[in-house]
Scaffold this active site. Structure first.
Site, mmCIF file in Angstrom:
data_model
loop_
_atom_site.group_PDB
_atom_site.id
_atom_site.type_symbol
_atom_site.label_atom_id
_atom_site.label_comp_id
_atom_site.label_asym_id
_atom_site.label_seq_id
_atom_site.Cartn_x
_atom_site.Cartn_y
_atom_site.Cartn_z
ATOM 1 N N GLY A 131 0.306 -5.005 0.816
ATOM 2 C CA GLY A 131 -0.816 -4.983 -0.128
ATOM 3 C C GLY A 131 -0.461 -5.636 -1.454
ATOM 4 O O GLY A 131 -1.350 -6.150 -2.150
ATOM 5 N N GLU A 172 -1.030 -9.161 -0.955
ATOM 6 C CA GLU A 172 -2.482 -9.351 -0.768
ATOM 7 C C GLU A 172 -3.203 -9.370 -2.120
ATOM 8 O O GLU A 172 -4.110 -10.168 -2.341
ATOM 9 C CB GLU A 172 -3.028 -8.261 0.157
ATOM 10 C CG GLU A 172 -2.520 -8.460 1.590
ATOM 11 C CD GLU A 172 -2.859 -7.311 2.524
ATOM 12 O OE1 GLU A 172 -2.465 -6.166 2.217
ATOM 13 O OE2 GLU A 172 -3.518 -7.555 3.545
ATOM 14 N N GLU A 201 3.840 -5.529 7.347
ATOM 15 C CA GLU A 201 3.070 -4.432 7.957
ATOM 16 C C GLU A 201 3.424 -4.175 9.412
ATOM 17 O O GLU A 201 3.408 -3.031 9.869
ATOM 18 C CB GLU A 201 1.561 -4.724 7.834
ATOM 19 C CG GLU A 201 0.988 -4.532 6.445
ATOM 20 C CD GLU A 201 1.082 -5.778 5.561
ATOM 21 O OE1 GLU A 201 1.863 -6.694 5.899
ATOM 22 O OE2 GLU A 201 0.381 -5.822 4.543
ATOM 23 N N ALA A 219 0.865 -1.184 0.000
ATOM 24 C CA ALA A 219 0.000 0.000 0.000
ATOM 25 C C ALA A 219 0.895 1.225 0.000
ATOM 26 O O ALA A 219 2.071 1.150 0.373
ATOM 27 C CB ALA A 219 -0.873 -0.019 1.247
HETATM 28 N N1 3HC Z 1 4.668 3.328 -0.307
HETATM 29 C C1 3HC Z 1 5.174 4.524 -0.695
HETATM 30 N N2 3HC Z 1 6.474 4.728 -0.990
HETATM 31 C C2 3HC Z 1 7.284 3.675 -0.904
HETATM 32 C C3 3HC Z 1 6.838 2.405 -0.518
HETATM 33 C C4 3HC Z 1 5.446 2.247 -0.230
HETATM 34 N N3 3HC Z 1 4.926 1.056 0.103
HETATM 35 N N4 3HC Z 1 7.879 1.567 -0.492
HETATM 36 C C5 3HC Z 1 8.950 2.283 -0.872
HETATM 37 N N5 3HC Z 1 8.588 3.551 -1.121
HETATM 38 C C6 3HC Z 1 9.437 4.649 -1.606
HETATM 39 C C7 3HC Z 1 10.482 5.077 -0.590
HETATM 40 O O1 3HC Z 1 9.958 6.016 0.315
HETATM 41 C C8 3HC Z 1 11.564 5.654 -1.491
HETATM 42 O O2 3HC Z 1 11.141 6.941 -1.849
HETATM 43 P P1 3HC Z 1 12.213 8.119 -2.092
HETATM 44 O O3 3HC Z 1 13.083 7.649 -3.218
HETATM 45 O O4 3HC Z 1 11.378 9.287 -2.409
HETATM 46 O O5 3HC Z 1 12.973 8.264 -0.808
HETATM 47 C C9 3HC Z 1 11.484 4.766 -2.734
HETATM 48 O O6 3HC Z 1 10.203 4.144 -2.694
HETATM 49 C C10 3HC Z 1 12.530 3.688 -2.790
HETATM 50 O O7 3HC Z 1 12.501 2.973 -1.552
HETATM 51 P P2 3HC Z 1 13.832 2.430 -0.888
HETATM 52 O O8 3HC Z 1 14.841 3.495 -0.832
HETATM 53 O O9 3HC Z 1 13.436 1.764 0.366
HETATM 54 O O10 3HC Z 1 14.301 1.375 -1.999
HETATM 55 P P3 3HC Z 1 14.929 -0.057 -1.822
HETATM 56 O O11 3HC Z 1 15.153 -0.570 -3.177
HETATM 57 O O12 3HC Z 1 16.072 -0.002 -0.868
HETATM 58 O O13 3HC Z 1 13.802 -0.960 -1.116
HETATM 59 C C11 3HC Z 1 11.588 -1.857 -0.802
HETATM 60 C C12 3HC Z 1 12.599 -1.229 -1.792
HETATM 61 C C13 3HC Z 1 12.097 -3.235 -0.370
HETATM 62 C C14 3HC Z 1 10.275 -2.010 -1.515
HETATM 63 C C15 3HC Z 1 11.473 -0.954 0.436
HETATM 64 O O14 3HC Z 1 11.208 0.360 0.016
HETATM 65 C C16 3HC Z 1 10.375 -1.349 1.374
HETATM 66 O O15 3HC Z 1 10.574 -2.230 2.180
HETATM 67 N N6 3HC Z 1 9.220 -0.686 1.279
HETATM 68 C C17 3HC Z 1 8.139 -0.865 2.203
HETATM 69 C C18 3HC Z 1 7.390 -2.138 1.913
HETATM 70 C C19 3HC Z 1 6.227 -2.269 2.856
HETATM 71 O O16 3HC Z 1 6.347 -2.066 4.052
HETATM 72 N N7 3HC Z 1 5.076 -2.643 2.302
HETATM 73 C C20 3HC Z 1 3.894 -2.766 3.074
HETATM 74 C C21 3HC Z 1 3.206 -1.470 3.145
HETATM 75 S S1 3HC Z 1 1.837 -1.486 4.251
HETATM 76 C C22 3HC Z 1 0.619 -2.263 3.405
HETATM 77 O O17 3HC Z 1 0.817 -2.735 2.317
HETATM 78 C C23 3HC Z 1 -0.725 -2.287 4.060
HETATM 79 C C24 3HC Z 1 -1.653 -3.214 3.402
HETATM 80 O O18 3HC Z 1 -1.739 -4.398 4.128
HETATM 81 C C25 3HC Z 1 -3.010 -2.631 3.270
#
Ligand code: 3HC
Length: 718
Positions: free
Chosen positions: A107, A110, A130, A63
């Site tokens: 997400g 999911e 999450e 998400a």
């Molecule tokens: N939403 C918005 N922005 C995101 C994002 C997300 N889910 N994941 C990464 N980004 C953005 C970062 O903020 C960063 O932005 P910036 O360049 O402006 O600083 C850019 O993407 C690149 O991210 P990283 O520097 O972290 O890049 P990496 O290649 O090192 O890592 C990744 C990539 C493994 C995807 C890492 O970013 C990550 O772990 N992201 C979070 C993943 C996550 O937690 N997903 C679950 C979200 S909660 C959810 O899905 C709820 C659902 O159940 C409803």
């Protein structure tokens, strides 16, 4: 305008491509786009099967966390609403194949689980991370995952938040096939195969065969709670996710989804979610540094030379070798080198025992580390890291030698010093090419701790800085750029915190009580246990090097020097603030308690008891007050950078966001008032930081300060 989702049809397969850089997060545009693309593919009579794939480096990474941030702070529009889309995917009359590469997280996974089939490339990662953001899966992941992989595996994935690799996913039943070679064509071929089958396509929500029998559920949940308690201390989400998973195993799908939604929405607005989402963006924000842009050329670092094979040098060598970098390590004597290499070997053996590395991986890494007396071959390395002990004269001597000797250095080479407190400019001046010099402050153990302070000297060039930032990232560290002042950011803030803890014990608390108050607050370790682990002699030497407490009016800590004079250097001598047995667990030592009382009495200090709340205020507010100074003086670029430093290098709980975020949540006025009271009662060391006073009086926050500073910095760029 680029549409985030597009459809193309080839030989009966509709390829739905999500293109929402950088990580295809599920923004509202992606959700709507997927919905519309699915309708189009279903309507199109030429389409027999559907493949959903991500453009760029990844499938869907989850998400949109920006939306979740809005939700955390009160706007309901940030809550991803995907129930209808997921149901539509699952009910699609044509087989839907999810084709994953990069990361399918949160997400993203999911969405994938609502498809009829899933395929992935071998290095794809899939997970429900999450809990790391203080929430639980909110798009039916807790209901579909156990149906695909079983309750036990789902518990492990949701509580740990750790993603699994494709091979593991295949084994667990999360995916149906691993695609070698081109993913899009492999997935399309798989989709055609599935379309040719006569049987109906599996809907995850209807599957129950992997769910455990009623009698097995409570044991699995109890094991999950134990896992959460042991590995996710103080976090609410890893415990709460078990309730949602229990619902998957005990309730019909729709009711389970409703239960998940209820828990998700409660946690999404919690303090922990606010803090952990702050921590997520703070960590990504550190790469935005004024004067460094995408056009700043960072040299690649493939060979590193390390001077000093002690604890720090060895740990840094391991961090480099783990990242595939060739390392030369030099020390003054063969004995010192042998001891250093033996420690590296021992540490790797522990990693093998813990299952982190195979013996072959260790041999590969050991082969990358070349120990040597002298500097042969140093002329070919891209980066030198001097990691000898904290002594300015020695560090300058090495810097001067390396820079002036042609066989040892070349003009393009970066020279860095691993120091925790010393003046980078003075060391840089000794090299005669200060634009190529900076500080790299690693944290012990350097192969494990994620933080590196990258200390910018006054002559450090943007290219040198960009190279160091890229190098830190390459070796898996969070590199935070800081300014050059005694102790830089982390240690400069730690000194008042540490000494305040020592004053507290002179005033009547015990080291154990202070440490318990701090761990109760969420710190990974109490400060006295930390001092014992680092070695009391380290701070002792720093006190002398930096001439701390030179002000005749300042209160000086009485006990630490005395313990050092007694040879009580902490864990390494078996005695420090505590005494240590074979189990290396700190035990209170009556001898130390008597010494504290005796020194307090001799210095006319009246002793009283303290509550844990007072202890937290005296220690953590000292940290925050100094943090405000560091920020105001520009040694830290952002309050959020301080938070990254403290959560990654000093054991500050990420679920409190870091010291500056915590201060915002307590309220800067309250902190300022308390600091002012301490100033009146305890003297000069508690003088409120001017920035704290200004922000408190303006009724604003460090977060607002960061925003204002970012918009006023000319040349800041992403
Ligand atoms: N939403 C918005 N922005 C995101 C994002 C997300 N889910 N994941 C990464 N980004 C953005 C970062 O903020 C960063 O932005 P910036 O360049 O402006 O600083 C850019 O993407 C690149 O991210 P990283 O520097 O972290 O890049 P990496 O290649 O090192 O890592 C990744 C990539 C493994 C995807 C890492 O970013 C990550 O772990 N992201 C979070 C993943 C996550 O937690 N997903 C679950 C979200 S909660 C959810 O899905 C709820 C659902 O159940 C409803």
């Amino acid at each position: 305008m680029n549409m985030p989702v597009s459809v193309s049809v080839d030989q009966g397969v509709a390829l739905i491509r999500i293109d929402n850089p950088p990580v295809n997060a599920l923004s509202p545009g992606v959700i709507d786009g997927l919905d519309a693309a699915l309708d189009q593919a279903v309507r199109d009579n030429s389409v027999r099967a559907i493949v959903v794939i991500g453009a760029g480096r990844t499938f869907i990474a989850g998400a949109d966390i920006k939306g979740l941030e809005q939700l955390a702070w009160g706007s309901d529009s940030g809550a991803p609403e995907m129930h209808e889309l997921l149901q539509k995917l699952e009910d699609a009359p044509k087989p839907v194949v999810m084709a994953m590469h990069g990361t399918a997280l949160g997400g993203g996974l999911e969405v994938a689980m609502a498809g009829h089939y899933r395929v992935a490339v071998p290095d794809a990662l899939m997970g429900q991370p999450e809990v790391n953001l203080g929430i639980i899966p909110g798009a039916e992941g807790t209901q579909r995952l156990p149906r695909l992989v079983g309750l036990e595996k789902a518990i492990e994935m949701c509580v740990s938040g750790k993603p699994i690799k494709a091979a593991d996913a295949l084994n667990a039943g999360l995916i149906d096939r691993i695609i070698e070679g081109d993913l899009a064509s492999g997935a399309a071929a798989f989709a055609r195969e599935m379309a040719a089958r006569s049987e109906s396509h599996p809907k995850t929500r209807e599957q129950r065969n992997k769910l455990p029998s009623a009698s097995a559920i409570s044991g699995m949940l109890a094991a999950g709670r134990e896992l959460a308690r042991k590995t996710r201390r103080n976090l609410d989400a890893p415990v709460a996710v078990l309730d949602a998973l229990e619902a998957a195993a005990t309730l019909p799908f729709e009711q389970g989804c409703a239960r998940e939604r209820e828990i998700f929405l409660t946690l999404a607005k919690s303090e922990q979610a606010k803090a952990l989402i702050h921590a997520f963006f703070a960590e990504r924000g550190v790469s935005k540094v004024p004067g460094i842009s995408k056009d700043t050329v960072a040299a690649s670092v493939n060979r590193v030379g390390i001077v000093g094979a002690g604890t720090m040098g060895g740990g840094i060598a391991m961090a480099c070798a783990n990242a595939g970098i060739a390392v030369r390590v030099t020390d003054a004597t063969a004995n010192a080198l042998d001891a250093g290499m033996a420690t590296i070997r021992k540490n790797y053996d522990v990693s093998v025992k813990r299952g982190r590395f195979t013996p072959a991986m260790v041999e590969e890494r050991m082969a990358r580390i070349v120990p040597q007396v002298g500097y042969d071959g140093f002329g070919d390395v891209d980066l030198v890291i001097e990691a000898v002990f904290e002594n300015m004269a020695l560090k300058k001597e090495i810097a001067g030698f390396v820079a002036s000797s042609r066989e040892v250095s070349q003009s393009g080479q970066l020279y860095t010093t691993n120091t925790s407190t010393l003046d980078i400019d003075e060391i840089a001046a000794a090299t005669g090419r200060p634009s190529k010099v900076l500080g790299l402050h690693f944290f012990s153990p350097a192969n494990v701790m994620r933080l590196v302070e990258i200390v910018r000297g006054k002559a450090t060039s943007p290219e040198t800085l960009a190279t160091a930032m890229a190098f830190a990232k390459r070796i898996g560290k969070v590199g935070v750029v800081v300014g050059n002042c005694p102790g830089f950011v982390g240690n400069r803030m730690m000194f008042p915190y540490m000494y305040e803890a020592q004053f507290l014990v002179e005033d009547g608390a015990t080291p154990q009580q202070v440490d318990e108050a701090l761990t109760g607050f969420g710190m990974a370790m109490g400060i006295f246990a930390v001092d014992d682990m680092a070695g009391l002699d380290v701070a002792w030497r720093v006190r002398q090097e930096l001439n701390q407490f030179s002000d005749p009016g300042a209160r000086k800590p009485l006990v630490a020097d005395r313990l050092c004079e007694m040879g009580r250097f902490g864990q390494k001598t078996g005695k420090g603030w505590y005494v240590y047995g074979d189990d290396r667990k700190p035990q209170p030592d009556p001898e130390v308690l008597a010494l504290i009382e005796q020194l307090a009495a001799a210095n006319g200090i009246g002793r009283r008891s303290f509550t844990n709340e007072e202890i937290i205020e005296r220690t953590i507010y000292a940290l925050i007050n100094e943090g405000a100074r560091v920020l105001d003086e520009g040694y830290a670029l952002r309050a959020a950078d301080i938070d990254v430093i403290y959560t990654n290098g000093y054991g500050f709980p990420a679920w409190r966001g870091g010291p500056m975020f915590y201060a915002d949540r307590v309220g800067l006025k309250k902190i300022y008032d308390r600091v002012s009271t301490f100033y009146r009662e305890l003297g000069q060391r508690w003088a409120p930081a001017p920035l704290l006073e200004r922000l408190a009086k303006d009724g604003t926050t460090f977060k607002e300060f960061d925003k204002r500073r970012a918009s006023s910095v000319v040349g800041a760029s992403s």
